[in-house]
Design a protein around this motif. Structure first.
Motif, short mmCIF file in Angstrom:
data_model
loop_
_atom_site.label_atom_id
_atom_site.label_comp_id
_atom_site.label_asym_id
_atom_site.label_seq_id
_atom_site.Cartn_x
_atom_site.Cartn_y
_atom_site.Cartn_z
N GLU A 1 0.84 -1.21 0.00
CA GLU A 1 0.00 0.00 0.00
C GLU A 1 0.87 1.26 0.00
OE1 GLU A 1 -3.65 1.73 -0.30
OE2 GLU A 1 -3.29 -0.42 -0.20
N GLU A 2 1.90 1.24 0.85
CA GLU A 2 2.81 2.39 0.91
C GLU A 2 3.53 2.59 -0.43
OE1 GLU A 2 5.53 2.17 4.22
OE2 GLU A 2 3.89 1.83 5.64
N LEU A 3 3.97 1.48 -1.01
CA LEU A 3 4.67 1.57 -2.29
C LEU A 3 3.73 2.08 -3.40
CD1 LEU A 3 6.87 -1.67 -2.27
CD2 LEU A 3 7.67 0.71 -2.21
N ASN A 4 2.49 1.58 -3.38
CA ASN A 4 1.52 2.05 -4.37
C ASN A 4 1.28 3.55 -4.22
OD1 ASN A 4 1.04 -0.30 -5.79
ND2 ASN A 4 -0.66 -0.95 -4.48
N ASN A 5 1.14 3.99 -2.97
CA ASN A 5 0.95 5.43 -2.73
C ASN A 5 2.16 6.22 -3.18
OD1 ASN A 5 -1.60 5.03 -1.66
ND2 ASN A 5 -0.89 4.95 0.46
N SER A 6 3.36 5.71 -2.87
CA SER A 6 4.59 6.40 -3.30
C SER A 6 4.67 6.44 -4.82
CB SER A 6 5.82 5.70 -2.75
OG SER A 6 5.87 5.79 -1.36
N LEU A 7 4.27 5.33 -5.46
CA LEU A 7 4.30 5.26 -6.92
C LEU A 7 3.32 6.27 -7.52
CD1 LEU A 7 5.48 3.82 -9.38
CD2 LEU A 7 3.64 2.14 -9.19
N LYS A 8 2.12 6.37 -6.94
CA LYS A 8 1.14 7.35 -7.43
C LYS A 8 1.70 8.76 -7.30
CE LYS A 8 -3.15 4.86 -6.43
NZ LYS A 8 -4.32 4.78 -5.53
N GLU A 9 2.29 9.03 -6.13
CA GLU A 9 2.87 10.36 -5.91
C GLU A 9 3.99 10.62 -6.92
OE1 GLU A 9 4.13 10.90 -1.85
OE2 GLU A 9 2.15 10.34 -1.07
N ALA A 10 4.83 9.60 -7.13
CA ALA A 10 5.95 9.77 -8.08
C ALA A 10 5.41 9.99 -9.49
CB ALA A 10 6.85 8.54 -8.05
N ASN A 11 4.34 9.24 -9.86
CA ASN A 11 3.74 9.41 -11.18
C ASN A 11 3.14 10.81 -11.33
OD1 ASN A 11 4.41 7.00 -12.43
ND2 ASN A 11 2.60 5.93 -11.63
N GLN A 12 2.49 11.25 -10.25
CA GLN A 12 1.92 12.60 -10.29
C GLN A 12 3.01 13.65 -10.44
OE1 GLN A 12 -0.38 12.94 -6.71
NE2 GLN A 12 -2.24 12.05 -7.62
N THR A 13 4.07 13.47 -9.66
CA THR A 13 5.20 14.41 -9.72
C THR A 13 5.81 14.37 -11.11
OG1 THR A 13 5.65 14.01 -7.37
CG2 THR A 13 7.41 15.04 -8.66
N LEU A 14 5.97 13.16 -11.66
CA LEU A 14 6.53 13.00 -13.00
C LEU A 14 5.63 13.67 -14.02
CD1 LEU A 14 8.74 11.78 -14.77
CD2 LEU A 14 7.33 9.71 -14.92
N GLY A 15 4.33 13.44 -13.84
CA GLY A 15 3.38 14.06 -14.77
C GLY A 15 3.48 15.58 -14.71
N GLU A 16 3.56 16.12 -13.51
CA GLU A 16 3.68 17.56 -13.36
C GLU A 16 4.99 18.07 -13.96
OE1 GLU A 16 3.13 18.39 -9.19
OE2 GLU A 16 1.06 17.64 -9.23
N LEU A 17 6.08 17.31 -13.74
CA LEU A 17 7.38 17.72 -14.29
C LEU A 17 7.34 17.70 -15.82
CD1 LEU A 17 9.94 15.90 -11.95
CD2 LEU A 17 9.63 18.36 -12.21
#
Length: 114
Positions: free
Chosen positions: A92-108
């Motif tokens: 669950e933590e990894l999935n949340n971190s992955l979502k955050e990373a994807n969001q950050t990547l998307g924003e970047l």
């Protein structure tokens, strides 16, 4: 006549004594056999009881071993359940971190494209 009767009486008495003696011998033999059968029966009962006692002892040892194994398996299952819960939490933590990373990547990427 009296003499013949006396002789006959003596023979009958002698014959009766012999029959009585034979019966006593037979009775003695039968008592001896009965005693031997009783002894054999008691011995067989003792052996049977000893075998039952030994079988019960072995069964108790086996039951204890099975109970110990069951406790060990229950402990193992419990620890596996805890491990599964821990892994689910990590996932669950990894999935949340992955979502955050994807969001950050998307924003970047959006920022970079602009």
């Amino acid at each position: 006549q009296l003499h013949l009767t006396t002789l006959e009486k003596k023979e009958l008495t002698k014959s009766l004594e012999m029959v009585r003696k034979e019966l006593q011998e037979k009775e003695s033999e039968m008592k001896k056999e009965i005693s031997e059968y009783k002894d054999r029966l008691l011995q067989a009962e003792k052996e049977h009881q000893d075998a039952l006692t030994e079988a019960n002892r072995k069964n108790e040892v086996e039951i204890e071993a099975c109970q110990d194994k069951m406790k060990s398996l229950e402990h193992f299952i419990s620890s596996q359940k805890l491990e599964i819960e821990h892994l689910k939490s990590n996932k669950e933590e990894l999935n949340n971190s992955l979502k955050e990373a994807n969001q950050t990547l998307g924003e970047l990427l959006k920022t970079k494209v602009r």
